[in-house]
Every structure is written in structure tokens, then in C-alpha cells.
Design a protein around this motif. Sequence first.
Motif, PDB file in Angstrom:
ATOM      1  N   LEU A 172       9.784   5.169   2.950  1.00 50.72           N
ATOM      2  CA  LEU A 172      10.494   4.806   1.336  1.00 50.72           C
ATOM      3  C   LEU A 172      10.776   6.206   0.783  1.00 50.72           C
ATOM      4  CD1 LEU A 172       7.846   2.190   0.327  1.00 50.72           C
ATOM      5  CD2 LEU A 172      10.026   1.895   1.218  1.00 50.72           C
ATOM      6  N   LYS A 173       9.910   7.374   1.219  1.00 48.46           N
ATOM      7  CA  LYS A 173      10.260   8.641   0.469  1.00 48.46           C
ATOM      8  C   LYS A 173      11.555   9.315   1.269  1.00 48.46           C
ATOM      9  CE  LYS A 173       8.191  13.177  -0.035  1.00 48.46           C
ATOM     10  NZ  LYS A 173       7.192  14.046   0.124  1.00 48.46           N
ATOM     11  N   GLU A 174      11.801   8.761   2.145  1.00 48.34           N
ATOM     12  CA  GLU A 174      13.061   9.421   2.754  1.00 48.34           C
ATOM     13  C   GLU A 174      14.358   8.628   2.336  1.00 48.34           C
ATOM     14  OE1 GLU A 174      13.048   9.025   6.977  1.00 48.34           O
ATOM     15  OE2 GLU A 174      11.517  10.499   7.492  1.00 48.34           O
ATOM     16  N   PHE A 175      13.992   7.283   1.961  1.00 49.83           N
ATOM     17  CA  PHE A 175      15.089   6.487   1.408  1.00 49.83           C
ATOM     18  C   PHE A 175      15.297   7.148  -0.265  1.00 49.83           C
ATOM     19  CE2 PHE A 175      16.742   2.456  -0.961  1.00 49.83           C
ATOM     20  CZ  PHE A 175      17.673   2.404  -0.093  1.00 49.83           C
ATOM     21  N   THR A 176      14.448   7.202  -0.879  1.00 51.27           N
ATOM     22  CA  THR A 176      14.692   7.810  -2.203  1.00 51.27           C
ATOM     23  C   THR A 176      15.433   8.889  -2.524  1.00 51.27           C
ATOM     24  OG1 THR A 176      12.672   8.648  -2.296  1.00 51.27           O
ATOM     25  CG2 THR A 176      12.507   6.409  -2.916  1.00 51.27           C
ATOM     26  N   LEU A 177      15.400   9.759  -1.296  1.00 49.77           N
ATOM     27  CA  LEU A 177      16.287  10.833  -1.248  1.00 49.77           C
ATOM     28  C   LEU A 177      17.661  10.735  -0.684  1.00 49.77           C
ATOM     29  CD1 LEU A 177      13.680  13.461   0.376  1.00 49.77           C
ATOM     30  CD2 LEU A 177      14.278  13.023  -1.884  1.00 49.77           C
ATOM     31  N   LYS A 178      18.013   9.654  -0.033  1.00 55.22           N
ATOM     32  CA  LYS A 178      19.729   9.482   0.430  1.00 55.22           C
ATOM     33  C   LYS A 178      20.554   9.135  -1.029  1.00 55.22           C
ATOM     34  CE  LYS A 178      18.027   7.092   4.366  1.00 55.22           C
ATOM     35  NZ  LYS A 178      18.016   7.965   5.231  1.00 55.22           N
ATOM     36  N   PRO A 179      21.546   9.672  -0.823  1.00 51.09           N
ATOM     37  CA  PRO A 179      22.646   9.822  -1.863  1.00 51.09           C
ATOM     38  C   PRO A 179      23.033   8.256  -2.248  1.00 51.09           C
ATOM     39  CG  PRO A 179      22.948  11.327  -0.354  1.00 51.09           C
ATOM     40  CD  PRO A 179      22.049  10.522   0.384  1.00 51.09           C
ATOM     41  N   LYS A 235       0.854  -1.095   0.076  1.00 55.28           N
ATOM     42  CA  LYS A 235      -0.070   0.042   0.052  1.00 55.28           C
ATOM     43  C   LYS A 235       0.679   1.177   0.136  1.00 55.28           C
ATOM     44  CE  LYS A 235      -3.945  -2.316   2.286  1.00 55.28           C
ATOM     45  NZ  LYS A 235      -4.657  -2.441   3.706  1.00 55.28           N
ATOM     46  N   ALA A 236       1.740   1.198   0.966  1.00 59.36           N
ATOM     47  CA  ALA A 236       2.781   2.319   0.905  1.00 59.36           C
ATOM     48  C   ALA A 236       3.625   2.602  -0.429  1.00 59.36           C
ATOM     49  CB  ALA A 236       3.877   2.322   2.206  1.00 59.36           C
ATOM     50  N   TYR A 237       3.980   1.323  -1.047  1.00 58.46           N
ATOM     51  CA  TYR A 237       4.727   1.465  -2.225  1.00 58.46           C
ATOM     52  C   TYR A 237       3.857   2.060  -3.446  1.00 58.46           C
ATOM     53  CZ  TYR A 237       7.464   0.056  -6.481  1.00 58.46           C
ATOM     54  OH  TYR A 237       8.117   0.092  -7.539  1.00 58.46           O
ATOM     55  N   LYS A 238       2.751   1.551  -3.495  1.00 61.01           N
ATOM     56  CA  LYS A 238       1.639   2.056  -4.626  1.00 61.01           C
ATOM     57  C   LYS A 238       1.444   3.662  -4.403  1.00 61.01           C
ATOM     58  CE  LYS A 238      -1.873  -0.270  -5.468  1.00 61.01           C
ATOM     59  NZ  LYS A 238      -3.315  -1.049  -5.517  1.00 61.01           N
ATOM     60  N   GLU A 239       1.440   3.947  -3.338  1.00 61.14           N
ATOM     61  CA  GLU A 239       1.099   5.678  -3.120  1.00 61.14           C
ATOM     62  C   GLU A 239       2.772   6.344  -3.481  1.00 61.14           C
ATOM     63  OE1 GLU A 239       0.076   8.776   0.551  1.00 61.14           O
ATOM     64  OE2 GLU A 239      -0.006   6.579   0.739  1.00 61.14           O
ATOM     65  N   SER A 240       3.679   5.565  -2.991  1.00 57.50           N
ATOM     66  CA  SER A 240       5.074   6.199  -3.383  1.00 57.50           C
ATOM     67  C   SER A 240       5.297   6.370  -5.006  1.00 57.50           C
ATOM     68  CB  SER A 240       6.379   5.336  -2.843  1.00 57.50           C
ATOM     69  OG  SER A 240       6.023   5.249  -1.430  1.00 57.50           O
TER      70      SER A 240
END
Length: 272
Positions: free
Chosen positions: A230-237, A114-119
Motif C-alpha cells: 500500500l505504501k508503494e502504491f501511494t508513491l506511484k505517479p 490491519k495494514a490500511y490502519k497502519e498506513s
Amino acid sequence: MPHGMLDPYFQKAEDRRIKAIRNEVVWRFTEKKAINNADAIFFTCEEELKLARTTFKGYEPKREINVGYGIQKPPKFREEFSIAFGKRLPNLQNNYWLFLSRIHPKKGVDLLIKAYKESVQENSSIPDLVIAGPLNSSYAKEIQKIAGGHSKIHFPGMLVGEEKWGALYNCETFILPSHQENFGIAVVEAMACGKPVLISKNVNIWREISEIKGGWFFKDLTAASIYNSLKEFTLKPKEQIEAAGANAQTGFQRLFNAEKQSEVLLRELQEL
């Protein structure tokens, strides 16, 4: 060595009410005596040891010892691993996140999807999500319905041997939002392959992983919280993710290597 069976989760989970009553009866008549009369109780990690104190009344062991736990080193990476995994998911993009476990309500996979689909709705360029595990249960079929045939969510089924190692070695991160996990062998396998992990603090080795900076943790087990993580993870270098993976691999050698942990167990046995 209870291997997680003294975890309070098993007495509190809503779907285990009948089993919880059974456990209480067994505890009072047999298991309390077995625990309290033993020379020592061995635990696989510090969190398991601490949680065991909170589950049943009359828990008074003579000694509690954290002897750790470990797995064998994974095989060194070979291109055959990637080929074997690629045959299971020929349309998968190179970059992906991996959930590899039983597809069971305890694992939190419904919240993850559910969280991934929203992401993805917010950022369509995030890595694909691979949900690897047996698909023959009714719950697994429910999970596939929640995924709704999403093009970026993949269900290869159960992975073994070369295809499993291919999935682990090639993922960007390993994800497990479990409601209860005494140790998490698949988590440690991912770490041994040099991959950072993104897990819940209900995976009992989270303290050790935090100490070595081998991954990150969900704040809460809700779809909203997982979405934020998940959103925070995508922003990590990329460099930060790779550094966490290197830490995870080094931490595996120090904390979760079966050869080293067997020496700890043997030493404790000899000292009893």
C-alpha cells in the motif's frame, strides 16, 4: 470443468481439515475416475491448470486445456451510477480504494484492514478504503470490530446494479488480498471499468494480469507485506496508475471478454 475445485488450497487450509478428508475419500472412489476417463479437462486459466496437478494422487487426465473464462462487458459509465453509489456512502471522499467481495476469511480482508490502519497512521492523506460485501455474517461483524469505527474505512454492505458499477467506476484501484481465488470475477469487472488491480498471487489470473501490466501484486499475505505494498502504491505517479488502468481495460477485451472466450470454448469442444 472443475472451476477451481482441484486447487490444493481446499486440502491444505487449516479450517477445512474435515472437508479435506471428505474430499480425499470422494476423490479415491469417484472423482479420480471421472477426471481420468474424461476426454479433456477444461481450465479457466493457466495457474488453475498447473495447480490441479499438485492436489490429488492419481491425477492423470487425458488432456488438459486452458480455455479461459470471461464476463459480459460492463454497462457504459453513466452519472446515475455515481449517484446511486453516493447514496450508500454520502460522506465518502472522492478518492478511494475498493474491496468488493464476500467478507470471508479466505479473502484476506482482515489483513487488508490491519495494514490500511497502519498506513493511515503514517499518511493520513491516503484514499479512503471501501469494504463492500454482505454484512450479515458473524465474520463480517468481526471485521467491522477490527476496523474499529475508523473514519476512513467504510462498510456500505452488498452493492448491486448501479451502485456496484458506481463503486467500480469511481475507485482509484481495486484490492483483493485473497488466500485463494480461482478466477476473480470482481477483479475482472474492475479491469473492464478501466481500473488497475492490487491483488495477491493466489488470485489465479495473476499471470495474465502481469502479462498485460494491469496491476500490482502483494509479495506475501501478511499485514506487514500488504502495508508495504500500500505504501508503494501511494508513491506511484497518477500517470502510472492511469496507464495500468488502461492496460487492464485493454487486457479485459483480449483475455476476459465472454464473447471471445465462448468462441475459444466452442472451438475446443469441436476439436475433441
